[in-house]
Design an enzyme around this catalytic site. Structure first.
Site, PDB file in Angstrom:
ATOM      1  CE1 TYR A   1      -8.287  -6.429   2.512  1.00 16.12           C
ATOM      2  CE2 TYR A   1      -6.345  -7.089   3.758  1.00 16.12           C
ATOM      3  CZ  TYR A   1      -6.970  -6.226   2.884  1.00 16.12           C
ATOM      4  OH  TYR A   1      -6.287  -5.157   2.380  1.00 16.12           O
ATOM      5  CD  GLU A   2      -8.290  -7.742  -2.110  1.00 14.94           C
ATOM      6  OE1 GLU A   2      -8.817  -7.260  -3.117  1.00 14.94           O
ATOM      7  OE2 GLU A   2      -7.059  -7.941  -2.009  1.00 14.94           O
TER       8      GLU A   2
ATOM      9  CG  HIS B   1      -6.461   1.642   3.332  1.00 14.70           C
ATOM     10  ND1 HIS B   1      -5.533   0.629   3.486  1.00 14.70           N
ATOM     11  CD2 HIS B   1      -6.409   1.991   2.023  1.00 14.70           C
ATOM     12  CE1 HIS B   1      -4.955   0.384   2.317  1.00 14.70           C
ATOM     13  NE2 HIS B   1      -5.479   1.198   1.409  1.00 14.70           N
TER      14      HIS B   1
ATOM     15  CG  ASN C   1      -0.283   2.357  11.467  1.00 11.06           C
ATOM     16  OD1 ASN C   1      -0.182   1.926  10.324  1.00 11.06           O
ATOM     17  ND2 ASN C   1      -0.698   1.627  12.470  1.00 11.06           N
TER      18      ASN C   1
ATOM     19  CB  ALA D   1       1.507  -0.535   4.613  1.00 12.61           C
TER      20      ALA D   1
ATOM     21  CG  HIS E   1      -4.583  -7.966   0.798  1.00 11.38           C
ATOM     22  ND1 HIS E   1      -4.735  -7.088  -0.253  1.00 11.38           N
ATOM     23  CD2 HIS E   1      -3.474  -7.582   1.467  1.00 11.38           C
ATOM     24  CE1 HIS E   1      -3.754  -6.197  -0.212  1.00 11.38           C
ATOM     25  NE2 HIS E   1      -2.975  -6.472   0.816  1.00 11.38           N
TER      26      HIS E   1
ATOM     27  CG  HIS F   1      -2.963  -2.643  -3.084  1.00 14.69           C
ATOM     28  ND1 HIS F   1      -1.919  -3.506  -2.911  1.00 14.69           N
ATOM     29  CD2 HIS F   1      -3.338  -2.249  -1.854  1.00 14.69           C
ATOM     30  CE1 HIS F   1      -1.672  -3.629  -1.611  1.00 14.69           C
ATOM     31  NE2 HIS F   1      -2.522  -2.875  -0.951  1.00 14.69           N
TER      32      HIS F   1
ATOM     33  CG  MET G   1      -3.956  -7.052   7.580  1.00 15.60           C
ATOM     34  SD  MET G   1      -5.306  -5.955   7.173  1.00 15.60           S
ATOM     35  CE  MET G   1      -5.428  -5.009   8.712  1.00 15.60           C
ATOM     36  CB  SER G   2       0.212  -8.627   2.744  1.00 18.19           C
ATOM     37  OG  SER G   2       1.268  -7.747   3.104  1.00 18.19           O
TER      38      SER G   2
ATOM     39  CB  SER H   1      -0.877   0.064   1.257  1.00 15.76           C
ATOM     40  OG  SER H   1      -1.846  -0.926   1.223  1.00 15.76           O
TER      41      SER H   1
END
Ligand code: HPA
Length: 270
Positions: A91-92, A245, A233, A119, A89, A67, A209-210, A36
């Site tokens: 989560y998609e 995001h 962050n 990220a 991802h 993306h 998450m990746s 990201s």
């Protein structure tokens, strides 16, 4: 049912390998996957040939903002490279094999090196953000692995030589590069403060998450793997404010000049 899915994925991977071969992607010596907000690294590629994912039939398509969804093939410092700008991802709704199809195709094409980027939220209270961290190991909390029943995983996923080349590049380009463990959660929700306390106790310095599925799959297919987190962050409970995001994408932009300098210096050292 599981057999059928594996069979379908096997065919999709073969088709993707073929499509990428036709586009001469296999010439690359290093493949990069950009997380990201990090897409601007691809703008520095010489003689770029841009292939939108929409033109690659067997490429899984992503819908996450930040993306871009294209492959860029070209050169950096005279070295042939390919940049995967945007990933899918878990989560998609993609499974771990689909999410790793592209890096597996890179491996089958004989591309020897893979640099994964992402990220991430920072767990170390004394690191300023945005920061860059070389991943030297991971904790996979995503509840799945991309390996099939007949594949063997490796205990050491991240390559020591490539890691050392990143360290040299950091020193040469005067970019501060931390080093640590990346914990991968399924997402898409960010962690709770209690989860971050657990991850800190478990030895993680960053959370995202990746990356881990791709790293495991690429390593199993014989590639050398390196990975970098941009810590965009402080993670939940470390930061006072809730995160979103857009902030992550914005912090990616802020760090992108340093990130690009580091990777350009890295290419001839890899
Ligand atoms: N947590 C998980 N993933 C992330 C974060 C975070 O704080 N920041 C960017 N990706």
């Amino acid at each position: 049912m599981r057999e059928e899915r594996l069979d379908h994925e096997h065919q999709a991977l073969g088709s993707l390998q073929h499509e990428l071969f036709e586009r001469e992607v296999g010439r690359a010596r290093i493949a990069f996957v950009l997380g990201s907000g990090l897409g601007s690294f691809a703008d520095t590629i010489e003689n770029p040939q841009v292939i939108p994912y929409a033109e690659i039939e067997s490429m899984p398509q992503s819908g996450v903002p930040g993306h871009a969804g294209e492959l860029v093939v070209g050169e950096l410092a005279g070295v042939p490279v390919v940049v995967q700008k945007g990933r899918v991802h878990l989560y998609e709704g993609h499974d771990s094999r689909e999410a790793t199809r592209c890096v597996r195709a890179f491996g089958l094409l004989g591309i020897p090196n893979l640099v994964l980027t992402n990220a991430a939220g920072g767990i170390e209270a004394d690191w300023d953000v945005p920061a860059l961290m070389r991943i030297d190991d991971h904790i996979n909390l995503q509840g799945c692995t991309p390996l099939g029943p007949h594949e063997t995983g490796h205990r050491q996923v991240y390559d020591e030589e490539l890691g050392a080349a990143l360290e040299r590049a950091a020193a040469e380009s005067q970019v501060e590069l931390h080093r640590g463990v990346y914990a991968a959660i399924p997402g898409p929700s960010y962690e709770t403060a209690a989860e971050i306390r657990m991850l800190r106790w478990a030895g993680a310095s960053a959370v995202g998450m990746s990356t881990v599925q791709e790293a495991v799959a690429a390593r199993a297919s014989g590639m050398r793997v390196a990975a970098i987190s941009t810590i965009t962050n402080p993670a939940a409970g470390i930061s006072e404010t809730p995160l979103n995001h857009d902030e992550v994408v914005e912090a990616g932009r802020l760090v992108s000049e340093r990130f690009t300098r580091l990777l350009k210096t890295f290419v001839p050292l890899a």
